[in-house]
Structures are given as C-alpha cells and as structure tokens.
Design an enzyme around this catalytic site. Structure first.
Site, PDB file in Angstrom:
ATOM      1  N   LYS A 193       6.228  -2.822  -1.006  1.00  0.00           N
ATOM      2  CA  LYS A 193       5.691  -4.103  -1.473  1.00  0.00           C
ATOM      3  C   LYS A 193       5.683  -4.100  -3.008  1.00  0.00           C
ATOM      4  CE  LYS A 193       3.129  -4.525   2.845  1.00  0.00           C
ATOM      5  NZ  LYS A 193       4.170  -5.199   3.618  1.00  0.00           N
TER       6      LYS A 193
ATOM      7  N   SER B 190      -3.583  -9.037   5.087  1.00  0.00           N
ATOM      8  CA  SER B 190      -2.277  -9.595   4.726  1.00  0.00           C
ATOM      9  C   SER B 190      -2.114 -11.068   5.031  1.00  0.00           C
ATOM     10  CB  SER B 190      -1.168  -8.798   5.423  1.00  0.00           C
ATOM     11  OG  SER B 190      -1.415  -8.737   6.809  1.00  0.00           O
TER      12      SER B 190
ATOM     13  N   HIS C 168      -1.380  -3.819   0.653  1.00  0.00           N
ATOM     14  CA  HIS C 168      -1.316  -4.983  -0.245  1.00  0.00           C
ATOM     15  C   HIS C 168      -2.215  -4.830  -1.474  1.00  0.00           C
ATOM     16  CE1 HIS C 168       1.167  -7.603   2.300  1.00  0.00           C
ATOM     17  NE2 HIS C 168       0.590  -6.992   3.311  1.00  0.00           N
TER      18      HIS C 168
END
Ligand SMILES: Cc1ncc(COP(=O)(O)O)c(C=O)c1O
Length: 424
Positions: free
Chosen positions: A271, A212, A240
């Site tokens: 996300k 990240s 991610h």
C-alpha cells in the site's frame, strides 16, 4: 446451460498430444468440462443481484492519473498513499536488483537460504517500526495467515473486531481457536466478552489499525489497556496505517506512542510502500518462531529481489523526509472537508480512506459509473464487503494528487451528487 457436445469430451488417457497447439486445444477442452458448470449459476446470481464486479484494465503505471479501459482518469481507487508505486527511486532500485540478483528467489527461504537483501530489509523495517525484529512475507494477507495459526490453536480464544479484514478472519479460522467477535472499535464490549468467555488457553485480541472500508482508527490506547488488564496478547494489522500514521509514517503504534505495548504488528508493503509484500514486527522470539512454524514462510517462495530492493528504497525515502506523509494528509483534509462542505456524509473517516456514504447499492453503482464518465475513478462498495444498506463510494487519497486534482474530483462529485439527489 445444457450439456457439452460429445466432441468436447477429453480424450482417453494415453492418447498423447503431438504438438503444442494440439496440447493447448486439449487443455482448453478439459477446462470446459461440465464439472465447473455449477459456477455459471453462481455467476448468473451475482449478475442478477448487481453484485458482479467487473474489473477494469489499467494500461499505465499507478499514479494520480491513470489510463483505464482506454481513457485517462483521476485515480481515487488505489492504496498508493505516498505515490511510491511509480517513484523513480523505487524503479531504479528494482532494476538494479534484477541486474545484481536476477528475477526470482527460486525457492522458499527456509530451504534454499535467505538472500542478504531480505535480511537487510527486515533489519531496516525493524528499525523503522521501533520493533526488536521483523519477518517479511509475500503479502499482508500471507502475514496474517502465517502469524495467527502459529500463535494460537485449539483451546485458545481470539477476540476479533467485527470489521476486521478478510485476511484476519481467514487466519483466525485456520488457527482452529475459538473466535469471539466484539463490536467494532468498542473496547468496553471487548472487555465484557473477555470476562464472559471461559478459557484455560491463550487469549489473543486482534484488530485492524485503520479500518479499510470506513477509514476510522482503532482505539489503540483502550485496546492496550484491556489487553494488559486481562493479560491477553494484542495483535494489530496496520496495513492502512503503515506510511500514513505516526512520525514519517511509522504506523499506529507510533501515532499513539505505545511502543513496546503491542505484541504483534502486521504490516503491508503493497500500500503506502508502493510495492508488494507484507511483514510481521514484534519480539525476536516471535520472529524466530514464525520462521519455524509460519506456514506461508516455510511453504511458499519469498518476495522477489526487485520487490525487496524497491521496498528498501521506500524505507530510505520515508527515513529521509516526512514530506510525502504531510502531503497525503493535506490532500486528505482538502478532500474530506470539501465533501463535508458540499453536504456529503463521510462516515467515520479520520484517515486518507474517505467514504461517501450513500446507503443504496444501486445508487452507489450509478454514482461510480457517472464519476468514471467524468474521468474520476472511484469504487462503489456494497454488500457483502460492507453491511447491507451501507453502500458507499470509497475515495483513496494519495500524496501523488495535486491540489487541482482534488478540486477537479470535488467538482465532478458535486455535479453527480446534485443530479442524483444526494445533496441539495
Ligand atoms: C487490514 C488489511 N490487512 C491485510 C491486507 C492485505 O494486504 P496485501 O494486499 O499486502 O495482501 C489488507 C488489504 O487490503 C488490509 O486492508
């Protein structure tokens, strides 16, 4: 700091408050007791070290451009990779779910029963990920805390990438297994450490899928090879990579075409999916076990129905078209290439997380401050989130950005980079 005046001491027990305002006053007085004063020293240290994080107030929906502390700025801070956080289809789905099911789950799923919509989301996500089964949790953080201590414990060993996310680190600590850190993204070091570590217990390898802070991708084919060679369990946190890597955003396992060779995948719905929540994907047996022993599942209430419905709408959108994922990558390439052509160092990044490596923490803070002055919102990241001397600005790309947004950001970054002597 000094001591509290006598009048601020809490009253004796049994002295009942007579009104709500009196009650509130007393609660405030109690909260101001001297017992938490030691935290003021810690806060002062953070301020003095330039490490105090002042959290800005956002006054609009999350989008390419947001209103922050009273001004409209280009948003390069959020994990809103696909621009779904304010997507009309997700908003509508959430509103309808509130009308159909109300606002809260009112209990943990293992006690009050599981809503049909939760089950539907899990079936759809399993299908999306190409996994046998999925369990949703309240967040990606909870998913790590639920999973790691449920599958390893005392006498077992976890091999963990040195740059793994805090929620993995906390999950590992909670498990009480021995933790062996291996060098970042280094499968050879991992293999060496496995050979050197004596254990009769279970062995679990854990890595972020996309890291990240640097935006690099874990060497999954090599990790799979090591796990298979030494008969270790392999767990990947794809927070991610979900919605970003692989066909239609199906994640890192799809990206490397390694279906069936990673035992446990952790995902987040907070996300790219634009909503809230986390999940675990794997075998039916794993999911059945987590429903019995995953503590955040059995001791904490479930996602709200509005969250679940919005996530289902996100899965629908991803299933229908690759367009948002492609746009995200176009924007990413434009930004990264633009920065490199200007002479900036973008570190290890190969994903929509693009750092501008600056080194010095004060320089990174000043860079971010000046960016905000030019209406570009991007975060300075420094120790302890990254190693000392590796401070950076972290730019998060989104499919919501238009080409002109990227150009505008690059122009501001170039101006500031020149003024601060980062580029010629
Ligand atoms: C690798 C990784 N795992 C888990 C999380 C936590 O996800 P959530 O925000 O859904 O709790 C994050 C969030 O930054 C992350 O980067």
């Amino acid at each position: 700091m000094g001591s509290e005046p006598a009048s601020s001491q809490p009253d004796q027990l049994g002295d009942e408050p007579h009104s709500l305002s009196e009650f509130n006053e007393r609660t405030i007085l109690l909260n101001h007791s001297q017992r938490t004063h030691f935290l003021e020293d810690h806060l002062t240290e953070l301020h003095e070290g330039g490490l105090y994080n002042t959290i800005r107030t956002v006054e609009s929906p999350m989008d390419a451009r947001i209103r922050v502390d009273g001004r409209y700025v280009l948003n390069f801070c959020a994990n809103n990779y696909l621009g779904l956080a304010n997507h009309p289809a997700l908003r509508e789905a959430a509103k309808k779910a509130i009308d159909d099911y109300g606002v809260g789950p009112a209990a943990v799923r293992s006690i009050a029963g599981t809503q049909r919509l939760h089950r539907e989301l899990e079936i759809r996500l399993a299908d999306f990920k190409g996994a046998e089964a999925v369990l949703t949790l309240q967040s990606g953080f909870s998913a790590n805390l639920a999973t790691i201590p449920a599958i390893v414990g005392r006498g077992d060993v976890i091999f963990s990438d040195r740059l793994n996310h805090a929620s993995i680190i906390d999950g590992c600590r909670l498990s009480r297994a021995q933790i062996v850190a291996y060098d970042h993204a280094d499968a050879a070091d991992l293999a060496r450490r496995i050979q050197e570590t004596d254990s009769d217990g279970r062995r679990l390898i854990i890595s972020d899928g996309v890291f990240s802070m640097d935006g690099d991708i874990a060497p999954l084919p090599e990790l799979v090879a090591v796990a298979e060679r030494y008969d270790c369990l392999l767990m990947i946190d794809d927070a991610h990579g979900e919605g970003v890597l692989g066909e239609g955003g199906r994640g890192i396992v799809d990206h490397f075409q390694l279906h069936g060779r990673v035992d446990i995948e952790i995902g987040t719905l907070s996300k790219a999916f634009g909503v809230m929540g986390g999940f675990v994907a794997g075998s039916q047996t794993l999911i059945d076990w987590l429903k019995q022993r995953g503590r955040p599942f059995i001791f904490s209430s479930a996602l709200t129905m509005a969250d679940v419905a919005a996530c289902l709408a996100a899965v629908d959108l991803l299933g229908e078209s690759n367009e948002l994922v492609l746009r995200l990558w176009q924007n990413t390439e434009a930004l990264r290439l633009g920065l490199q052509q200007l002479g900036f160092d973008t570190g290890l990044s190969t994903t929509p997380i693009v750092p501008i490596m600056l080194g010095d923490a004060a320089l990174a803070q000043e860079f971010a401050r000046q960016l905000f002055e030019q209406n570009v919102f991007a975060m300075a990241i420094a120790y302890p989130t990254v190693a000392r001397g590796q401070a950076r600005i972290r730019l998060m790309n989104s499919a919501a950005h238009r080409a002109t947004d990227i150009e505008e950001a690059l122009a501001a970054i170039a101006d500031i980079g020149t003024a601060l002597g980062v580029i010629p």
